[in-house]
Write a protein that holds these residues in place. Sequence first.
Motif, PDB file in Angstrom:
ATOM      1  N   CYS A 107       0.815  -1.195   0.000  1.00 10.91           N
ATOM      2  CA  CYS A 107       0.000   0.000   0.000  1.00 10.91           C
ATOM      3  C   CYS A 107       0.857   1.258   0.000  1.00 10.91           C
ATOM      4  O   CYS A 107       2.059   1.209   0.271  1.00 10.91           O
ATOM      5  CB  CYS A 107      -0.937   0.013   1.213  1.00 10.91           C
ATOM      6  SG  CYS A 107      -0.067   0.092   2.776  1.00 10.91           S
ATOM      7  N   ARG A 108       0.215   2.370  -0.305  1.00  9.09           N
ATOM      8  CA  ARG A 108       0.883   3.679  -0.305  1.00  9.09           C
ATOM      9  C   ARG A 108       0.209   4.561   0.725  1.00  9.09           C
ATOM     10  O   ARG A 108      -1.002   4.756   0.697  1.00  9.09           O
ATOM     11  CB  ARG A 108       0.784   4.320  -1.692  1.00  9.09           C
ATOM     12  CG  ARG A 108       1.471   5.686  -1.786  1.00  9.09           C
ATOM     13  CD  ARG A 108       1.455   6.177  -3.223  1.00  9.09           C
ATOM     14  NE  ARG A 108       0.125   6.589  -3.649  1.00  9.09           N
ATOM     15  CZ  ARG A 108      -0.342   7.832  -3.520  1.00  9.09           C
ATOM     16  NH1 ARG A 108       0.397   8.766  -2.949  1.00  9.09           N
ATOM     17  NH2 ARG A 108      -1.564   8.132  -3.953  1.00  9.09           N
ATOM     18  N   LYS A 109       0.994   5.103   1.637  1.00 12.07           N
ATOM     19  CA  LYS A 109       0.452   5.960   2.671  1.00 12.07           C
ATOM     20  C   LYS A 109       0.170   7.342   2.090  1.00 12.07           C
ATOM     21  O   LYS A 109       1.060   8.012   1.591  1.00 12.07           O
ATOM     22  CB  LYS A 109       1.427   6.072   3.839  1.00 12.07           C
ATOM     23  CG  LYS A 109       0.905   6.910   4.994  1.00 12.07           C
ATOM     24  CD  LYS A 109       1.877   6.911   6.158  1.00 12.07           C
ATOM     25  CE  LYS A 109       1.350   7.745   7.303  1.00 12.07           C
ATOM     26  NZ  LYS A 109       2.284   7.750   8.468  1.00 12.07           N
ATOM     27  N   ILE A 110      -1.098   7.768   2.178  1.00 10.26           N
ATOM     28  CA  ILE A 110      -1.484   9.092   1.680  1.00 10.26           C
ATOM     29  C   ILE A 110      -1.388  10.116   2.803  1.00 10.26           C
ATOM     30  O   ILE A 110      -0.887  11.217   2.617  1.00 10.26           O
ATOM     31  CB  ILE A 110      -2.904   9.044   1.092  1.00 10.26           C
ATOM     32  CG1 ILE A 110      -2.930   8.075  -0.105  1.00 10.26           C
ATOM     33  CG2 ILE A 110      -3.359  10.430   0.664  1.00 10.26           C
ATOM     34  CD1 ILE A 110      -4.287   7.938  -0.740  1.00 10.26           C
ATOM     35  N   GLU A 117      -3.601   3.801   0.465  1.00  8.39           N
ATOM     36  CA  GLU A 117      -4.082   3.394  -0.860  1.00  8.39           C
ATOM     37  C   GLU A 117      -3.576   1.989  -1.147  1.00  8.39           C
ATOM     38  O   GLU A 117      -2.370   1.753  -1.249  1.00  8.39           O
ATOM     39  CB  GLU A 117      -3.575   4.375  -1.918  1.00  8.39           C
ATOM     40  CG  GLU A 117      -4.215   4.177  -3.278  1.00  8.39           C
ATOM     41  CD  GLU A 117      -3.792   5.264  -4.252  1.00  8.39           C
ATOM     42  OE1 GLU A 117      -4.602   6.171  -4.504  1.00  8.39           O
ATOM     43  OE2 GLU A 117      -2.643   5.207  -4.733  1.00  8.39           O
ATOM     44  N   LEU A 118      -4.519   1.047  -1.286  1.00  4.74           N
ATOM     45  CA  LEU A 118      -4.168  -0.348  -1.540  1.00  4.74           C
ATOM     46  C   LEU A 118      -4.003  -0.648  -3.020  1.00  4.74           C
ATOM     47  O   LEU A 118      -3.249  -1.539  -3.399  1.00  4.74           O
ATOM     48  CB  LEU A 118      -5.239  -1.268  -0.939  1.00  4.74           C
ATOM     49  CG  LEU A 118      -5.589  -1.058   0.537  1.00  4.74           C
ATOM     50  CD1 LEU A 118      -6.569  -2.129   0.995  1.00  4.74           C
ATOM     51  CD2 LEU A 118      -4.350  -1.047   1.401  1.00  4.74           C
ATOM     52  N   TYR A 119      -4.742   0.083  -3.830  1.00  5.10           N
ATOM     53  CA  TYR A 119      -4.661  -0.146  -5.285  1.00  5.10           C
ATOM     54  C   TYR A 119      -5.158   1.096  -6.001  1.00  5.10           C
ATOM     55  O   TYR A 119      -6.118   1.736  -5.572  1.00  5.10           O
ATOM     56  CB  TYR A 119      -5.510  -1.351  -5.691  1.00  5.10           C
ATOM     57  CG  TYR A 119      -5.677  -1.500  -7.194  1.00  5.10           C
ATOM     58  CD1 TYR A 119      -4.665  -2.051  -7.989  1.00  5.10           C
ATOM     59  CD2 TYR A 119      -6.842  -1.065  -7.819  1.00  5.10           C
ATOM     60  CE1 TYR A 119      -4.822  -2.162  -9.357  1.00  5.10           C
ATOM     61  CE2 TYR A 119      -7.004  -1.180  -9.189  1.00  5.10           C
ATOM     62  CZ  TYR A 119      -5.984  -1.726  -9.965  1.00  5.10           C
ATOM     63  OH  TYR A 119      -6.135  -1.829 -11.326  1.00  5.10           O
ATOM     64  N   PHE A 160     -12.250   0.844   2.874  1.00  9.53           N
ATOM     65  CA  PHE A 160     -12.443  -0.180   3.898  1.00  9.53           C
ATOM     66  C   PHE A 160     -12.169   0.402   5.289  1.00  9.53           C
ATOM     67  O   PHE A 160     -11.177   1.111   5.495  1.00  9.53           O
ATOM     68  CB  PHE A 160     -11.519  -1.370   3.643  1.00  9.53           C
ATOM     69  CG  PHE A 160     -11.924  -2.206   2.461  1.00  9.53           C
ATOM     70  CD1 PHE A 160     -12.658  -3.372   2.633  1.00  9.53           C
ATOM     71  CD2 PHE A 160     -11.589  -1.826   1.168  1.00  9.53           C
ATOM     72  CE1 PHE A 160     -13.037  -4.143   1.546  1.00  9.53           C
ATOM     73  CE2 PHE A 160     -11.965  -2.583   0.074  1.00  9.53           C
ATOM     74  CZ  PHE A 160     -12.700  -3.750   0.265  1.00  9.53           C
ATOM     75  N   PHE A 161     -13.054   0.053   6.257  1.00  9.78           N
ATOM     76  CA  PHE A 161     -12.948   0.523   7.637  1.00  9.78           C
ATOM     77  C   PHE A 161     -12.821  -0.682   8.568  1.00  9.78           C
ATOM     78  O   PHE A 161     -13.718  -1.537   8.601  1.00  9.78           O
ATOM     79  CB  PHE A 161     -14.191   1.325   8.036  1.00  9.78           C
ATOM     80  CG  PHE A 161     -14.358   2.634   7.325  1.00  9.78           C
ATOM     81  CD1 PHE A 161     -14.182   3.834   7.994  1.00  9.78           C
ATOM     82  CD2 PHE A 161     -14.702   2.681   5.975  1.00  9.78           C
ATOM     83  CE1 PHE A 161     -14.345   5.045   7.341  1.00  9.78           C
ATOM     84  CE2 PHE A 161     -14.868   3.878   5.306  1.00  9.78           C
ATOM     85  CZ  PHE A 161     -14.678   5.075   6.003  1.00  9.78           C
ATOM     86  N   THR A 220     -10.777  -0.801 -12.454  1.00  6.62           N
ATOM     87  CA  THR A 220     -10.902   0.659 -12.586  1.00  6.62           C
ATOM     88  C   THR A 220     -11.273   1.322 -11.259  1.00  6.62           C
ATOM     89  O   THR A 220     -11.599   2.503 -11.238  1.00  6.62           O
ATOM     90  CB  THR A 220     -11.959   1.007 -13.646  1.00  6.62           C
ATOM     91  OG1 THR A 220     -13.212   0.429 -13.271  1.00  6.62           O
ATOM     92  CG2 THR A 220     -11.546   0.496 -15.014  1.00  6.62           C
ATOM     93  N   ALA A 221     -11.222   0.571 -10.174  1.00  5.75           N
ATOM     94  CA  ALA A 221     -11.558   1.116  -8.859  1.00  5.75           C
ATOM     95  C   ALA A 221     -10.298   1.535  -8.116  1.00  5.75           C
ATOM     96  O   ALA A 221      -9.251   0.881  -8.215  1.00  5.75           O
ATOM     97  CB  ALA A 221     -12.332   0.093  -8.035  1.00  5.75           C
ATOM     98  N   ARG A 222     -10.411   2.621  -7.386  1.00 10.33           N
ATOM     99  CA  ARG A 222      -9.362   3.023  -6.448  1.00 10.33           C
ATOM    100  C   ARG A 222      -9.738   2.452  -5.084  1.00 10.33           C
ATOM    101  O   ARG A 222     -10.820   2.726  -4.568  1.00 10.33           O
ATOM    102  CB  ARG A 222      -9.263   4.540  -6.372  1.00 10.33           C
ATOM    103  CG  ARG A 222      -8.145   5.065  -5.479  1.00 10.33           C
ATOM    104  CD  ARG A 222      -8.299   6.547  -5.275  1.00 10.33           C
ATOM    105  NE  ARG A 222      -7.190   7.136  -4.541  1.00 10.33           N
ATOM    106  CZ  ARG A 222      -7.253   8.286  -3.884  1.00 10.33           C
ATOM    107  NH1 ARG A 222      -8.388   8.983  -3.886  1.00 10.33           N
ATOM    108  NH2 ARG A 222      -6.209   8.751  -3.238  1.00 10.33           N
ATOM    109  N   ILE A 223      -8.870   1.640  -4.501  1.00 16.34           N
ATOM    110  CA  ILE A 223      -9.182   0.917  -3.275  1.00 16.34           C
ATOM    111  C   ILE A 223      -8.313   1.451  -2.144  1.00 16.34           C
ATOM    112  O   ILE A 223      -7.082   1.514  -2.258  1.00 16.34           O
ATOM    113  CB  ILE A 223      -8.962  -0.597  -3.463  1.00 16.34           C
ATOM    114  CG1 ILE A 223      -9.813  -1.105  -4.635  1.00 16.34           C
ATOM    115  CG2 ILE A 223      -9.295  -1.355  -2.186  1.00 16.34           C
ATOM    116  CD1 ILE A 223      -9.584  -2.551  -4.991  1.00 16.34           C
TER     117      ILE A 223
END
Length: 1102
Positions: free
Chosen positions: A42-45, A51-53, A68-69, A106-109
């Motif tokens: 993941c990328r820490k925003i 951001e997982l994907y 996701f929570f 095409t989803a940002r997860i």
Amino acid sequence: MDRITRQPSESVSEIERESSGTADSGAHALGDKFYTAFASMCRKINDSVYELYRPSTADMNTNIDIVFFHGLQLKQDATPYLSTWRSRDAERSLWPSKWLAEDYPTARILSVHYDGSMKKTDRDGRMDLYLVAESLLHSLLLAGVGQSRPVILVGHSFGGLVIKKLCVISADQARRGKRPAGFTFFNNITGIFFYATPHQGSRLADVEKFDSQEGELVSVVRIHNTELARLNEHFESLDNDHRPWDIDIASVGEIVPSDMDEGRYVIVEEASARHPGTFTVLQEDHFSICQPQERTNTSYQTLVDFILQVQQKRRNFSEDFCGDIQPLPKTQVGLLASWYEGEINKSFEEHQAIGLWYGWDRGLPLILNVIGQYLKTTQEKGIWKETLESLRKVGEGIHEDEVRKKLQVSYDQLGKEEKEMFMDVASIFSDYKFSNMIASLGTWTLAEAKAVWRVLHGNEHSRWKILVDRALVYQVTDEDSEVKMHEHLQALGRKLARDKRRSDSIQHTSVYHISKMVQEKALYHEKLQQLDVWVAPFSRTGIGEKTCGSFPSRPKRSVLQKLMPCIRSLQFAPSISFRKMQNLRYLHVSGFTDISEGLRLELPENLVIFESRIPIESCSFQPSTQLAVLLLEDFRGRYLPNSFSNFKDSLHFLDFRAERLESLPESFSHLKMLRECALHCPLLRELPGSFGSLESLKQLILECDILEMLPDSFGNLDNLKVLKLHDCHNLERLPDSICRLRELHMMELLNCRNLEELPIDIGCLENIQSLIIKNAWGSRGGKLQSLPDSLGNLPNLQRLSVENTDVKELPSSIGDLQSLEHLTVSNKQLQELPASLGRLEKLQVLEVNFSDLKELPASIGDLESLERLTVCSTRLQGLPSRLGDLRGLKSLVVRSEALEDTPFSLSRLQSLEDLVLISQRLERLPDNWANLKKLQSLDLQCPEVFTLPDSWEALPELRRMKLSCLSKSLTGRWGGMAALQMLEVSLCRELTSFHDSLDELKALHTLRISFCDELRSLPESVGRLEMLQRLTVKHCAKLESLPESLGQLTTLKELSLYDLPLIRRIPSLHTISSLNYVIDRNLPELKSPPNVPPKCRVFHYV
């Protein structure tokens, strides 16, 4: 093609043992190698959002955000935002970034992180639900979530409650235009998915033991919890309070007990996990429900199908927001001609700058509406020309600043008091307030605003009418409704308030700075009327106990100048005096709730609104203070301030939480102007005997745990309309005098478990519209055993709810409730319903749950207005023959293990849209289904039904069907179900074949077949399903082959084959470019892997 071969997961038990110690996340503290592996995915925003994907912008565009929570953590876990969502297969992969990203490329997860510790330490478990949700909303907005595309929110356990709270907060911002990004985020929420969320609480908080103090969030999930009830109520009201909030909601619940430190039990019971919308119970425990072992698990597939459903239905609400500036159409020019005849029509054509608009207001361009309403009040041509000239001087641009200046033309013509009221609406009453009774954001009502203006200006009704007539505020028909204005007028009012130095506050500074500002008034203008402060926890580091002390150097003047105006945060010593601020009228104090000492405040003379969300030990008011609104979230004194009685002619609204308050003085009844009162005082045993002297009281909410009785004078509250008694556990009876409350519209008795009876003459409450008696599920039922016969004398009662009490039967007089629209009875002791029920001509909803009901009365067929009927009983054996007379019935849910027969008349329900029949004994269905033309959802879980009627396929509006029966074949043509989108055939153990006309299901996108032991083949027509995206075939032991036509499914994305021991070959799929993955598990006779496209992944389990 990527081919992955896996052995049976030898580490599953290890994972389960590791997961079992964590309350919500399902994950223990991860080992270093897992932490590193997950973190690299993941990328820490920012501190809360990961951001997982994210789709590669080079080859695809992002069209949706999925967030996701995670839930609470009983044990320490550094990465619950990752570990909650790992799979239980051998790879222990992060399935949202792997599986879901493949299904929806095409989803940002994303996944969020918050302090969910169930144990309170110096660092953890210190934030309440409001602060958690508010912080997450801010972080998500910074990450750009929901700003340009739809959003789906997915929550596990407590994470679902965080989602609901986040929606409530963002909805409030959307309504008020307080934050444009929050407005967009709220409107872009299109779906919410709950994994085992405790909507009605959980046993976990009461069963598990804590070595230290429990965290702030634990109390929210207790079963006896008013805050959770308020959250549910506020969340459910979003759909009514806002423009159509067209979202889909789905939830899944657990049924398998979880291994915990204190034993093995189901953490979130089915009744608590159930939520309006689609609900499914899964064979999972609390942790495995969001940690699927493979892609074919129902817990994962349910989410995948839900996302597909949302994408097909979604609306981009931001497209409806008219934020674009456009020229006025020529057909609109001169709309004001009916207000003034003559040359004015020509003038408008000449000065078409007025025709530029920025957002719609009641169907007219905003500027035209506001200016036109002003000009409407006069027929002097000179005023008209001067107004048009003023507009022309502003300019003909269409930028926001120029639009605001044009709107100000109307404001400039107001009187002094009306200008003050306009700025009040914009800067105070269009903002939010905190309400103890809903433990959340509340809205200011017109009645509250007028109470303030009555003290400040007088003639509040006529002055308000001037603002309405000028279209500067919205018309409010009910004074108990919230105050509203257009967001651009609100922006104008707030700017004017700042420019005129009415409003100020302070942000990010030290104790030294603040003490100097308060003591010396160095930064306060003499006209300052509104102060918004934020108090940080008091620290004595470097500060004396009684004084704030000093620092070695003074701050620079430039630094002080930057603090003004409109700033938000300050840090105070425990004793603060505002008395020198002679013009201060509105004071709002908020901050952390863990201050060890309550603050001591000295308040100014002219204060009219005081709102505090921090602990207050004492408040000292001036003798001449005319306070109109008092909201205190945490008053820690044992007695009310002595000066409280000074407000007898001014105080209209009181919302008061006092954990230590034991009594109210007799002088409390002198508050003759008090209109609404909410008291949360768990140690309060009784009310003053003269309480009934509150002659103006319209709404009363009491949360008093040990309150034993209400005074006899209660019946003197002649204007009382709303009475809510919550968690009054020691209250055994209501006074007979309560029957004299002729204006009472609503009575709500929640968790008053020891209440034994209602007054015999309750039928005298002739204007009551809603009567709710409810005890929390999971607790022992209340002591109330019967309802009085006089109940039938309530001519205006519209809603009656009796839940979790000892009531065994309803009085026959209930049939006399001619206005009743909604009846809910959920009592385990209930055995029968009265025949008089059929006389309820206006009844629309009838719900009978958790009962021992054996039969429904035949008179139910007389309920001509009934639209929804739900019956859940362990002993119900049949349905009345007159059921078919319910021509307006839209939803029918019958769940009974003992149900043996359904009447033929069921087929006459021509308006039926949703039908659920769940029974272990039902053997036969009605023959004629052709009349059910409007049926959209059909769920038949009747494993003993052997044959299906010939006409059951002729359902033209059916979209979803779930079938479980003993039928040998699904014969007949399918063309009558042209709208069917989802077909699930399960546990049809005698089924041998499908009719070959399956391709007539032109809209079918999901087909699932499972546990059909005798099924030998699928028809070739499967390959001609033009819209099919998901095909799952599981546990069909005798299925010998798959149709060769599978290769023709050009839209297929997923193919799952599971436990098919006789399958030797999978047809070629290489031409299906849309195919993302193929799963085959336990196909021992399969000779070779399937031929698939290059980008398709194959998961092969041996």
